[in-house]
Design a protein around this motif. Sequence first.
Motif, PDB file in Angstrom:
ATOM      1  N   GLY A 262       3.445  20.450 -20.135  1.00  0.00           N
ATOM      2  CA  GLY A 262       3.619  21.164 -21.388  1.00  0.00           C
ATOM      3  C   GLY A 262       4.759  20.679 -22.251  1.00  0.00           C
ATOM      4  O   GLY A 262       5.102  21.289 -23.239  1.00  0.00           O
ATOM      5  N   ASP A 263       5.382  19.574 -21.881  1.00  0.00           N
ATOM      6  CA  ASP A 263       6.565  19.092 -22.598  1.00  0.00           C
ATOM      7  C   ASP A 263       6.269  18.152 -23.763  1.00  0.00           C
ATOM      8  O   ASP A 263       7.144  17.493 -24.262  1.00  0.00           O
ATOM      9  CB  ASP A 263       7.505  18.331 -21.625  1.00  0.00           C
ATOM     10  N   LYS A 264       5.043  18.114 -24.252  1.00  0.00           N
ATOM     11  CA  LYS A 264       4.705  17.163 -25.330  1.00  0.00           C
ATOM     12  C   LYS A 264       4.968  17.723 -26.682  1.00  0.00           C
ATOM     13  O   LYS A 264       5.073  18.776 -27.037  1.00  0.00           O
ATOM     14  CB  LYS A 264       3.242  16.750 -25.215  1.00  0.00           C
TER      15      LYS A 264
ATOM     16  N   TRP B  72       5.154  14.251 -11.354  1.00  0.00           N
ATOM     17  CA  TRP B  72       5.886  14.240 -12.610  1.00  0.00           C
ATOM     18  C   TRP B  72       4.997  14.736 -13.754  1.00  0.00           C
ATOM     19  O   TRP B  72       5.442  15.508 -14.599  1.00  0.00           O
ATOM     20  CB  TRP B  72       6.385  12.823 -12.890  1.00  0.00           C
ATOM     21  N   GLU B  73       3.738  14.276 -13.764  1.00  0.00           N
ATOM     22  CA  GLU B  73       2.805  14.718 -14.801  1.00  0.00           C
ATOM     23  C   GLU B  73       2.578  16.225 -14.739  1.00  0.00           C
ATOM     24  O   GLU B  73       2.533  16.892 -15.766  1.00  0.00           O
ATOM     25  CB  GLU B  73       1.464  13.983 -14.668  1.00  0.00           C
TER      26      GLU B  73
ATOM     27  N   SER C 143       0.824  -1.210   0.000  1.00  0.00           N
ATOM     28  CA  SER C 143       0.000   0.000   0.000  1.00  0.00           C
ATOM     29  C   SER C 143       0.859   1.261   0.000  1.00  0.00           C
ATOM     30  O   SER C 143       0.583   2.211  -0.734  1.00  0.00           O
ATOM     31  CB  SER C 143      -0.922  -0.007   1.224  1.00  0.00           C
ATOM     32  N   LEU C 144       1.890   1.278   0.812  1.00  0.00           N
ATOM     33  CA  LEU C 144       2.760   2.454   0.880  1.00  0.00           C
ATOM     34  C   LEU C 144       3.516   2.657  -0.423  1.00  0.00           C
ATOM     35  O   LEU C 144       3.591   3.782  -0.934  1.00  0.00           O
ATOM     36  CB  LEU C 144       3.743   2.348   2.048  1.00  0.00           C
ATOM     37  N   ILE C 145       4.055   1.587  -0.984  1.00  0.00           N
ATOM     38  CA  ILE C 145       4.798   1.712  -2.241  1.00  0.00           C
ATOM     39  C   ILE C 145       3.872   2.217  -3.343  1.00  0.00           C
ATOM     40  O   ILE C 145       4.243   3.095  -4.137  1.00  0.00           O
ATOM     41  CB  ILE C 145       5.435   0.366  -2.639  1.00  0.00           C
ATOM     42  N   SER C 146       2.656   1.690  -3.399  1.00  0.00           N
ATOM     43  CA  SER C 146       1.687   2.158  -4.399  1.00  0.00           C
ATOM     44  C   SER C 146       1.418   3.648  -4.225  1.00  0.00           C
ATOM     45  O   SER C 146       1.385   4.409  -5.203  1.00  0.00           O
ATOM     46  CB  SER C 146       0.369   1.388  -4.282  1.00  0.00           C
ATOM     47  N   PHE C 147       1.210   4.073  -2.984  1.00  0.00           N
ATOM     48  CA  PHE C 147       0.960   5.482  -2.688  1.00  0.00           C
ATOM     49  C   PHE C 147       2.139   6.353  -3.134  1.00  0.00           C
ATOM     50  O   PHE C 147       1.955   7.394  -3.772  1.00  0.00           O
ATOM     51  CB  PHE C 147       0.695   5.664  -1.187  1.00  0.00           C
ATOM     52  N   ILE C 148       3.355   5.938  -2.814  1.00  0.00           N
ATOM     53  CA  ILE C 148       4.551   6.712  -3.163  1.00  0.00           C
ATOM     54  C   ILE C 148       4.701   6.811  -4.678  1.00  0.00           C
ATOM     55  O   ILE C 148       4.959   7.900  -5.216  1.00  0.00           O
ATOM     56  CB  ILE C 148       5.814   6.085  -2.523  1.00  0.00           C
ATOM     57  N   VAL C 149       4.524   5.708  -5.382  1.00  0.00           N
ATOM     58  CA  VAL C 149       4.679   5.712  -6.842  1.00  0.00           C
ATOM     59  C   VAL C 149       3.593   6.564  -7.491  1.00  0.00           C
ATOM     60  O   VAL C 149       3.873   7.383  -8.373  1.00  0.00           O
ATOM     61  CB  VAL C 149       4.676   4.271  -7.406  1.00  0.00           C
ATOM     62  N   GLU C 150       2.345   6.389  -7.066  1.00  0.00           N
ATOM     63  CA  GLU C 150       1.248   7.188  -7.630  1.00  0.00           C
ATOM     64  C   GLU C 150       1.468   8.680  -7.386  1.00  0.00           C
ATOM     65  O   GLU C 150       1.268   9.499  -8.287  1.00  0.00           O
ATOM     66  CB  GLU C 150      -0.086   6.754  -7.035  1.00  0.00           C
ATOM     67  N   SER C 151       1.890   9.035  -6.172  1.00  0.00           N
ATOM     68  CA  SER C 151       2.149  10.449  -5.848  1.00  0.00           C
ATOM     69  C   SER C 151       3.277  11.009  -6.705  1.00  0.00           C
ATOM     70  O   SER C 151       3.180  12.129  -7.221  1.00  0.00           O
ATOM     71  CB  SER C 151       2.510  10.595  -4.369  1.00  0.00           C
ATOM     72  N   ALA C 152       4.333  10.238  -6.865  1.00  0.00           N
ATOM     73  CA  ALA C 152       5.470  10.697  -7.671  1.00  0.00           C
ATOM     74  C   ALA C 152       5.066  10.869  -9.129  1.00  0.00           C
ATOM     75  O   ALA C 152       5.484  11.831  -9.787  1.00  0.00           O
ATOM     76  CB  ALA C 152       6.628   9.702  -7.559  1.00  0.00           C
ATOM     77  N   MET C 153       4.239   9.979  -9.658  1.00  0.00           N
ATOM     78  CA  MET C 153       3.808  10.085 -11.049  1.00  0.00           C
ATOM     79  C   MET C 153       2.880  11.278 -11.257  1.00  0.00           C
ATOM     80  O   MET C 153       2.966  11.962 -12.282  1.00  0.00           O
ATOM     81  CB  MET C 153       3.128   8.795 -11.506  1.00  0.00           C
ATOM     82  N   LYS C 154       2.006  11.559 -10.297  1.00  0.00           N
ATOM     83  CA  LYS C 154       1.140  12.745 -10.397  1.00  0.00           C
ATOM     84  C   LYS C 154       1.988  14.009 -10.412  1.00  0.00           C
ATOM     85  O   LYS C 154       1.733  14.931 -11.201  1.00  0.00           O
ATOM     86  CB  LYS C 154       0.144  12.778  -9.244  1.00  0.00           C
TER      87      LYS C 154
END
Length: 55
Positions: free
Chosen positions: A53-55, A47-48, A34-45
Motif C-alpha cells: 500500500g505504499d505507492k 517486501w512486496e 539455487s539457494l541464493i535465488s530462493f532467499i532473494v525471491e522469498s525476501a522480495m515477496k
Amino acid sequence: MINVVSKRITAYVPDSVYKKIEERCQQEGRTMSSLISFIVESAMKEWEKENKGDK
C-alpha cells in the motif's frame, strides 16, 4: 505460456555469511546459486507484501 528469463547478478558477502550459506546448501542439498535465488525471491515477496500500500 509464461516466458521466464533469469538475470545474473553478483553480490559480495562477508566470509561469515558465506560460510552460513554454504552450510545451509549442504543441509538442504541445494547449489549455492539455487539457494541464493530462493532467499532473494522469498525476501522480495515478503517486501512486496509489506509495501503493497505504499505507492
